[in-house]
Every structure is written in structure tokens, then in C-alpha cells.
Enzyme design. Sequence first.
Site, PDB file in Angstrom:
ATOM      1  N   CYS A 260      11.198  14.153 -14.505  1.00  8.66           N
ATOM      2  CA  CYS A 260      11.446  12.939 -15.543  1.00  8.66           C
ATOM      3  C   CYS A 260      12.114  13.602 -16.811  1.00  8.66           C
ATOM      4  O   CYS A 260      12.119  14.741 -16.798  1.00  8.66           O
ATOM      5  CB  CYS A 260      10.096  12.196 -15.631  1.00  8.66           C
ATOM      6  SG  CYS A 260       8.933  13.072 -16.719  1.00  8.66           S
TER       7      CYS A 260
ATOM      8  N   CYS B   7      10.343  16.162 -18.633  1.00 15.68           N
ATOM      9  CA  CYS B   7      10.453  17.441 -18.214  1.00 15.68           C
ATOM     10  C   CYS B   7      11.728  18.256 -18.765  1.00 15.68           C
ATOM     11  O   CYS B   7      11.591  19.044 -19.406  1.00 15.68           O
ATOM     12  CB  CYS B   7      10.681  17.501 -16.565  1.00 15.68           C
ATOM     13  SG  CYS B   7       9.185  16.804 -15.712  1.00 15.68           S
TER      14      CYS B   7
ATOM     15  N   ASP C  96      51.987   9.088 -29.672  1.00 12.02           N
ATOM     16  CA  ASP C  96      53.487   9.950 -29.906  1.00 12.02           C
ATOM     17  C   ASP C  96      54.601   9.463 -29.094  1.00 12.02           C
ATOM     18  O   ASP C  96      54.222   9.094 -28.009  1.00 12.02           O
ATOM     19  CB  ASP C  96      53.021  11.496 -29.482  1.00 12.02           C
ATOM     20  CG  ASP C  96      54.497  12.422 -29.628  1.00 12.02           C
ATOM     21  OD1 ASP C  96      54.937  12.240 -30.795  1.00 12.02           O
ATOM     22  OD2 ASP C  96      54.736  13.018 -28.756  1.00 12.02           O
TER      23      ASP C  96
ATOM     24  N   ASP D 170      51.520  14.885 -25.941  1.00 14.19           N
ATOM     25  CA  ASP D 170      51.571  15.770 -25.060  1.00 14.19           C
ATOM     26  C   ASP D 170      52.198  17.165 -25.372  1.00 14.19           C
ATOM     27  O   ASP D 170      52.117  18.188 -24.690  1.00 14.19           O
ATOM     28  CB  ASP D 170      52.366  15.337 -24.041  1.00 14.19           C
ATOM     29  CG  ASP D 170      53.983  15.240 -24.460  1.00 14.19           C
ATOM     30  OD1 ASP D 170      54.194  15.006 -25.437  1.00 14.19           O
ATOM     31  OD2 ASP D 170      54.688  15.367 -23.390  1.00 14.19           O
TER      32      ASP D 170
ATOM     33  N   ASP E  66      51.444  18.229 -31.145  1.00 14.76           N
ATOM     34  CA  ASP E  66      50.415  17.260 -31.037  1.00 14.76           C
ATOM     35  C   ASP E  66      49.078  18.031 -31.155  1.00 14.76           C
ATOM     36  O   ASP E  66      48.110  16.939 -31.761  1.00 14.76           O
ATOM     37  CB  ASP E  66      50.565  16.591 -29.960  1.00 14.76           C
ATOM     38  CG  ASP E  66      51.801  15.517 -29.699  1.00 14.76           C
ATOM     39  OD1 ASP E  66      52.183  15.184 -30.930  1.00 14.76           O
ATOM     40  OD2 ASP E  66      52.462  15.377 -28.609  1.00 14.76           O
TER      41      ASP E  66
END
Length: 864
Positions: free
Chosen positions: A32, A35, A457, A657, A661
Site C-alpha cells: 500500500c 509501504c 517556433d 525543434d 530553441d
Amino acid sequence: MVNIPSPIRGGVLRIERTTMKNENFSISGMTCSACSTHVDKAVKTIPGVKEVQVNLLQNTMKVEYDEQATDTQVIIDAVLKSGYGASVEGTEKDLPKKTKDDFLERKTQLIQSVSLLVLLSYLTMGKMLHLPIPRIFANDENLAVNLLTQLLLTITILIINRHYFIQGFRTLLHRRPTMDSLVAVGATASFLYSLWNIYLVLYHLGRGDLTQALGYSHNLYLDGAAMIVVFISIGKLMEARSKGKTTEAIDKLMNLAPKKVTIIRNGSEKLVDISAVLAGDIIILKTGESIAVDGILGEGSVSVDESSITGESLPVDKKTGDSLISGTMVKSGYCRYEATKVGKDTTLQGIINLVTEAGASKAPIARLADTIAGVFVPVVMLLALGVFIIWIVSGAEFSFALTMAISVLVVSCPCALGLATPTAIMVGTGRGAQLGILIKNAKSLEQLAKVHTVVLDKTGTITEGKPVIEETLTTGIYSAEQLLHLAASLEKYSEHPLSLAIVNHAKAQGIALSEAKGFTAIPGEGILGVVQTIQVCVGNGRMLEKHGIFLSSSLSKQVETLAQMGGTILFVLTDEKLAGLFAIRDKVKEDSKESIMKLKKMGLRTIMLTGDSLLNAKGIADGLDIDEFHAGVLPGDKQKIIQDLQKSGMKVAMVGDGINDSPSLVTADVGIAIGAGTEIAIDSADIVLIHSKLSDVVNAIALSKATLRNIKENLFWALGYNVFGIPLAAGAFFSLWGWHLNPMIASAMMSCSSIIVVSNALRLRFFMTRANQKKSDSITRHVAGYGLNIPSEENKMTKELMIEGMMCEHCQARVQSTLNSLEGVQAIVSFKDKKAVCTIDHIIRDDVLKEAIAEVGYKVVGIK
């Protein structure tokens, strides 16, 4: 500190030597959230440990620690001292199996327990239900035989389920009680109280006082003790099965790679496990085989289906020198290729690691649940003791007070609280991976659901990133061909997409390029150098201004027209004079306009950043209906724009990309990298879009909102259940309406609570992308935020599936039955033609059809 050249021109990357290390551990004994909280706290107290991530779903732990301050054995010892088992992942020889064998063992134990519980219930309640009871158990004179039989059955059931007691009392002795402790204490109390009453029954029977003995026999709770552990076991088994489904996305990714491959060693072919493949090995690929590891094609040619990784629906032809990606499939052809990335370094394994780590990470919203889980069990145990004392003081019978206390122990459910967030995160990130959206951590998933602004971008994100020359204008100094020769001879030294457009255009026209001297790149302006003794400059409007060159009115109008049409203008100067210009256009992606429209419908503000001229940027922004744009942006300006937006109170997602960036991706609240971008951009981002489609930004945001909503639903249920269930079990409503729970019902409620939370999280597996939602003439119903499409009758579609493996009419019937069992699918199958024609009345993904066929032992090799 070490300095190495940076891929960003003119800079260096500084790398500090560090002794920090990440290690994965397998943990046993966790049942659980309490734990996982105890394990987390135990490891965090170790000097040198920086970060700990405990995954209750996968029974794993990831630890970042300083090798000079501690080591793996110290970490393992800390876990052992807290009452759990641990080992470095991959060396779990001493740990209990957490595999299918363990599941089957638990299932066998449950069947045995339920069988014995039926017999026990028959003895305890058979007479009350007017069932026929054997004479040896039926008569009051045989009361001792009946009770001793009940006792033996109960002891056997408790022994079968002894793990609750071993783990529960072990953690209790370590002063870190868990859910198992609640079950163990509750069942033990019921058993001991019943055992005491059996002694009293036998005592009075020995003195011939049958009436008194029968009175004490009514105070037995042996069936209650047995039912507590059996109901909990039923719930745990169902929960384990449901939890297993949360990781099915990872399992599917793992199944993309074959288990064995054919390699050439010492001049002969050998079939070896994928784990035995080394970098440099030559691997043989044939039609229908999956690519096991990344590599370079050396001999032959193949057509490869890369849809599982890149999203490209059409097969890609590969020839000598081309790269092959792990997890993709050969549709046709034969080749030999050299393995370059193996094991954990392959593309597929990298994706699997991202998804696994994201599922193991914690979202900020989980802090409340973790805080409550840390003190939940001790508080419940104290509360149960308080309930017992209050009922005794108020004059209730001992047996009633004990029943109330036991019900409080077993009705409380820390598991539901602990599973509320990780199950939704695991399923959400797994579903994202299936859609080509790789989410690196839970925090990013939560943050994405809260963004107000999406900054895009332009190049490679809104546009395809593959610019081409559409127009060439000269001033008469040189011909168009000569102008292209001079510009391309200089541009070949640059890696900018616009440079590649000029070079590729020259090559396409068969123009031989010359060598250039003194090549220099000027950020934000252009490049310059000497070609055949001619001083050549290629750049934008800033470069013209710097050189003091002004356009004539006629040329200025031409430039304005080209820019408004979305063209990027590059001017060419030769010996400080304007020789001409190129209008270069980067085609807008097909899905960009629709995606931006959907972002705006979601209430998000869209902003475009570009280094292009104002006219060019305005043309694109107006055409796509973008809210705001910034033109002439230098690489360093993007980060500042992001920071300014954040200062105004905006939560910002940045999509890009390129190398330039990466700073803005890191600065943004959520950085999203297009999968086809550079490795630096991908490493800097929080989310990676494998398919390089802007529509996946919409899908990622929608998925994050659905996941966050699911987490809130789970937390509401888990907290609400305990807030209502515990007072009910304590008898708070008994004096008003006579409501109370017996321990058996309480344990059943506890099990159902966890199952409901996990089942709710599993709904995320059916999250639909925005592209698959409402069409123009379809009706869309929204159930808890997920779109279910019901197109009109005329929108029915037909798909033809080519299927391998059907050999007879039995195969045909099996495939047809499987396809027709899918909602909205009517199929006609022919084993002779090896195909199935499906008429479908709603949108259904190809992979759903493929998976359905694969589950019955056949393979879809093509869909038309």
C-alpha cells in the site's frame, strides 16, 4: 571542470565532474501507499542520497546518490531495516517473484481459501439458512465437534494467507504499520476473541451446562477472521490484475523488438538472444521481421514500416548507408546491417525508459496523498482503539465494541489514496507513448494541463523545416545561375535550413560549387566570405542596413509582395553591391492551421516566434490566425520573450525543434520538442512528439487535462470513501439510524475501494485524440471528458485487412468472430483470399484491429 566545444557556434559547454549516480532497485513486500512512504523515508535519511522515487505499481525504486558518500548496500540495508526486501534491479535472485508465476500462486491460494471459507460458512450459517447439516455437526450435543472443525478451517485459511500477518506484524514491530498491519491486527483480534469463547464453551460443556455453552458459542467470529483475509485477497488479486493493465503500453513497446535475431559471426549464421547482440555485429533481416537494434544498412535493400516509431504511415525504402531504427518492421526485401546501438542505447529502449521513468515520477498534486498516507495507518489504529474504549464506556457489550474496532481497522483504505495518482500517471504516460507523445515526468504532465499560452517556433514546428527557393531576382550584375553559384558556394559551409535550400537548389540544377575562403557567420544577419576573389554576403534585411544599402521602390514592392506570400528573403551582396535575392518558402505543415484553431478553442493563447522579416511573419500569422507573433527574433531573444510572459503571470508551453530553441525549452514551464528536431532540443524538452506533427501538441494538452482530471476524481473518491467509511464502521450513525458495519462487509468495501480507483485510471487507455473526435456530420457524446464518436449512417467506412496464418474454415470463423465482437464492426473473412473486409460505423484505429487479430494467433500484414 572540463570545457568541450558547443554545438552552438562560438560557445563552449562546461561540464562538472560529479560522483552522483542513478541506480534502480527492486523492492518486495510493498502492499500500500504507506509501504512506499516508509521505504521513501528510510532511504532519504541516508547521507549522500539526493532523490528517491518509489513506484508502488512496479515495486521498484530509483535512487540518485553520491557514490563517495554511500553505496547500494547501504541503501539495501536501509530498506531491509524498514521491513521490506530490496536488491539492485536485475539481481533479484533472493526476492519473491513479481511475475506471472507469483500471480498464479496467489490465485491458487485464493481458490484454496475460498473453498475452505465456503465450508466454514456452511457450518456457521447453514442452520440459520435451513440447509441440511450432517448429524455430527447439527445437534447441540455435538457443539464441540462443530466449533473445533470451524477452528481448524479458520486456522488453515489464516495459514494460507500468512503473508498478511508476517508482513503486517513485521512493519508494526518496526513502528511503520501498513495496510497489512490493519488486516493482521483486525483478523488476529477476531480470531483470539473467538478462541477465548471456544475455551469458555468447552469449559461449560465439561460441567454439563449446555445452555451457558450455547450462549458463548454465539460470540464466535471465526468466519469473520477468515472472511477479512479472504475478501482482502480477492480485492488484491483483482487490483493486481488491474494494475498490470496500467503498464500494458510499456509491454507493447517491449514487444516491438524481437526476442532473437540472426547474426553472422565467424562466417556463419547464428540465432541469438537480442541481449547477446554487440555493437559491430552483422544482422540479417528478412521480410516480416522486426528490427532489433539500431544500425546502418550495409548490403541489400528493404522497405521498412516505421509507423511505430516515427508515425510515418507509408513504408520507407532503405538502401546501403541508410539508418535502421529498432522497433520498426521490414515489409519487404532482404538485407544485412551493422548494429550501432544495442541494449539500453537503442531508440526503442530509450522510448521505453522515458515512459517507465515518467510513470515512476510523482506529480505535485500527489503531495497531499503522500502526506496523508504517511500518518494514515497509525491514526487509524489509534482511532480503532478509541472507538473500542468509547463503546465500552458507553455500556456496550464487549463483543459489539470489538466488532466496531475491527471494522474501523479493515474498512480504512490507504491503498486507494496511494494508487490515486500513480495509476493515472502510469496509464496517461503509457497512452501518450502509444500516440507518439513521450512525457518525461509527471510534473510536466500536470503543468501542461495548466498552461495559458503556447509559444511556437516557426521553422520545423509550424512549417515543415524544408525550405525551397521559389523565386530568384537579379539586379543585372550576374545572371540567375551565376548568382546561385556564388551564394551556394558560400552557403555550403552553413547548416542553416535556408542554406541547405540554396545548396540543394544549385545541386538540382547541376551547378558545380567553388571553394570559399574566410567563411564567417554573423548571428541574426547572415554569412560572408570570398568566392573566386569576390566578396560575397548572403543575409537578411539587417545585413542590408549594416552595409548601408537601400532598395529601389520597384524592388521594394516586389520584396514586400514575396514576403506577404510567406517567403523568406535572402539578399546577396557582391563586393558591397546588391546582386540579387532569393525568395525561400518553407511550406506550412498540413495540420498547422487546424491545430492552432483547436488550441484557441481550448482557450489557449498562441504566439509565433521567427527570425523572418515582419512582412513574412505577418503573412504566416494572419493565414493561420495566430494571436500574436514576434518577427526578427534573434536566438537569444526567445528565452527573454518566454520570461516576460511568465512575469506577467502566464504558464507557458514552448514548442520547438532547433538548437537555438533549447534555452527557451528549458525556461518555459513545459518544453515540447518536435521529434524530428535536434538531439539537444529533445534533451532540453519535458515532452517529445515523435511524429513531428503540431496536432500532437493539441493531443498532449488534451491528454494532460484528462489525466489531471482523472487524478482529481481518484483523490476525491479515495478521500471521500475514508471520510464516510471510517465513521460508518465506528458506529457514528448507529444511534441515529442503526447503521453499522460488520468486519466482513468492511473488508469487502476496502477491497472495492482500491479496485474502483485503478479501474477509473484505466479509462485513460481509451483516451481519443482530437483528430478522432467529432467530424462535421457526426454526433459526439462526452463521457467524463472522453469523446465517443457516433458518425451518421452515410459515414460508414470499409477497411480491408490482409491476414497471415489462416489455414482453414475454423481459422476463418475464429477471425470473423473476433472482428465482429468489436463494437461497430461487421466483418466478412475469407481464409482462401487471406483477407477480411470490415464495415465500420465509427472511427477505430488500425492498431486496435491488429491487436484483436494478434490475440487469437494471427497477424495483420496490411490494411487498405
